[in-house]
Design an enzyme around this catalytic site. Structure first.
Site, PDB file in Angstrom:
ATOM      1  N   LEU A  15       0.819  -1.213   0.000  1.00 38.00           N
ATOM      2  CA  LEU A  15       0.000   0.000   0.000  1.00 38.00           C
ATOM      3  C   LEU A  15       0.851   1.260   0.000  1.00 38.00           C
ATOM      4  CD1 LEU A  15      -2.724  -1.050   2.611  1.00 38.00           C
ATOM      5  CD2 LEU A  15      -2.949  -0.969   0.111  1.00 38.00           C
ATOM      6  N   GLY A  18       7.604   4.309   3.245  1.00 41.56           N
ATOM      7  CA  GLY A  18       8.176   5.582   3.657  1.00 41.56           C
ATOM      8  C   GLY A  18       9.599   5.392   4.114  1.00 41.56           C
ATOM      9  N   GLY A  19      10.139   6.422   4.740  1.00 39.18           N
ATOM     10  CA  GLY A  19      11.525   6.365   5.177  1.00 39.18           C
ATOM     11  C   GLY A  19      11.769   5.311   6.236  1.00 39.18           C
ATOM     12  N   MET A  20      10.751   5.040   7.076  1.00 40.10           N
ATOM     13  CA  MET A  20      10.936   4.093   8.179  1.00 40.10           C
ATOM     14  C   MET A  20      10.103   2.827   8.042  1.00 40.10           C
ATOM     15  SD  MET A  20      11.283   6.287  11.685  1.00 40.10           S
ATOM     16  CE  MET A  20      11.491   4.742  12.578  1.00 40.10           C
ATOM     17  N   LYS A  40       1.500  -2.682   9.026  1.00 40.07           N
ATOM     18  CA  LYS A  40       2.679  -1.818   8.920  1.00 40.07           C
ATOM     19  C   LYS A  40       3.852  -2.450   9.645  1.00 40.07           C
ATOM     20  CE  LYS A  40       4.242   2.953   9.645  1.00 40.07           C
ATOM     21  NZ  LYS A  40       3.840   4.323  10.060  1.00 40.07           N
ATOM     22  N   ASP A 146       3.111  16.225  11.236  1.00 37.26           N
ATOM     23  CA  ASP A 146       3.361  15.837   9.834  1.00 37.26           C
ATOM     24  C   ASP A 146       2.041  15.766   9.073  1.00 37.26           C
ATOM     25  OD1 ASP A 146       4.646  15.137   7.514  1.00 37.26           O
ATOM     26  OD2 ASP A 146       4.956  13.045   8.065  1.00 37.26           O
TER      27      ASP A 146
END
Length: 200
Positions: A15, A18-20, A40, A146
């Site tokens: 889906l 990201g960076g982490m 996740k 964010d």
């Protein structure tokens, strides 16, 4: 003993990344039902990073305390042989960034009524986060930090939901974010939506 997400879930598609973290669409059979979830996980290269793991688990714990129609729900958090995971509500829809991109590509404009409804939903989710309390009734004093088009999910049910509290600031977090780093995405801080893509 923690159940193994990798054993109980079947991954269908990615889906987002990201960076982490990495979020996949997964299905789990529960009795006679098969349910879809957003699962996740930390990126593989960060699984052994203690700070990254604690930050990830902090995000899960914070989101797990939020119960509001305009915030993506977290149902479970844990760790297995692949590292920490977060089991979240699957929102059948698109990110606000994806929606705006599609509108531009199709040469259309987003009706102002739709834009205001999305902003209203995101604001209600944000207000719920700001007003949230822990299990003792103490205010979390949660600040998202964010709010970007990537972190607003526009559902096909007409409801928009806020997600990704990865760099949120809250009272009582296990980990602390650094004070000297920019919080959020530079592109989203430096630019704002133009009126040309909104129809009055």
């Amino acid at each position: 003993m923690s159940w193994s997400a990798s054993e109980e879930f079947t991954t269908l598609s990615v889906l987002g990344e990201g960076g982490m973290g990495r979020v996949v669409l997964a299905v789990r059979t529960e009795g006679g039902l098969r349910r879809l979830y957003a699962l996740k996980r930390l990126r593989a290269e960060l699984v052994e990073d203690e700070v990254a793991r604690e930050s990830f688990l902090d995000e899960a714990r914070l989101m797990g305390l939020l119960h509001h129609p305009n915030v993506v729900r977290v149902f479970d958090v844990g760790s297995d042989q692949e590292g920490p995971y977060m089991l979240m509500e699957f929102v059948h829809g698109i990110t606000l960034r994806g929606l705006l991109k599609q509108v531009v590509q199709d040469g259309l404009v987003l009706p102002i009524e739709v834009a205001l409804e999305i902003l209203r939903d995101a604001s209600l989710g944000l207000a719920a986060a700001h007003e949230a309390c822990d299990i003792r009734g103490e205010p979390l004093k949660l600040v998202h930090r964010d709010i970007s088009p990537d972190n607003v999910l526009v559902g096909r049910d007409g409801i928009s939901r806020l997600t990704d509290f990865g760099i949120a600031k809250a009272l009582g977090r296990t980990t602390r974010t650094t004070q000297n780093l920019l919080k959020g995405k530079l592109g989203d801080i430096a630019t704002a939506p133009t009126r040309s893509h909104l129809r009055r």
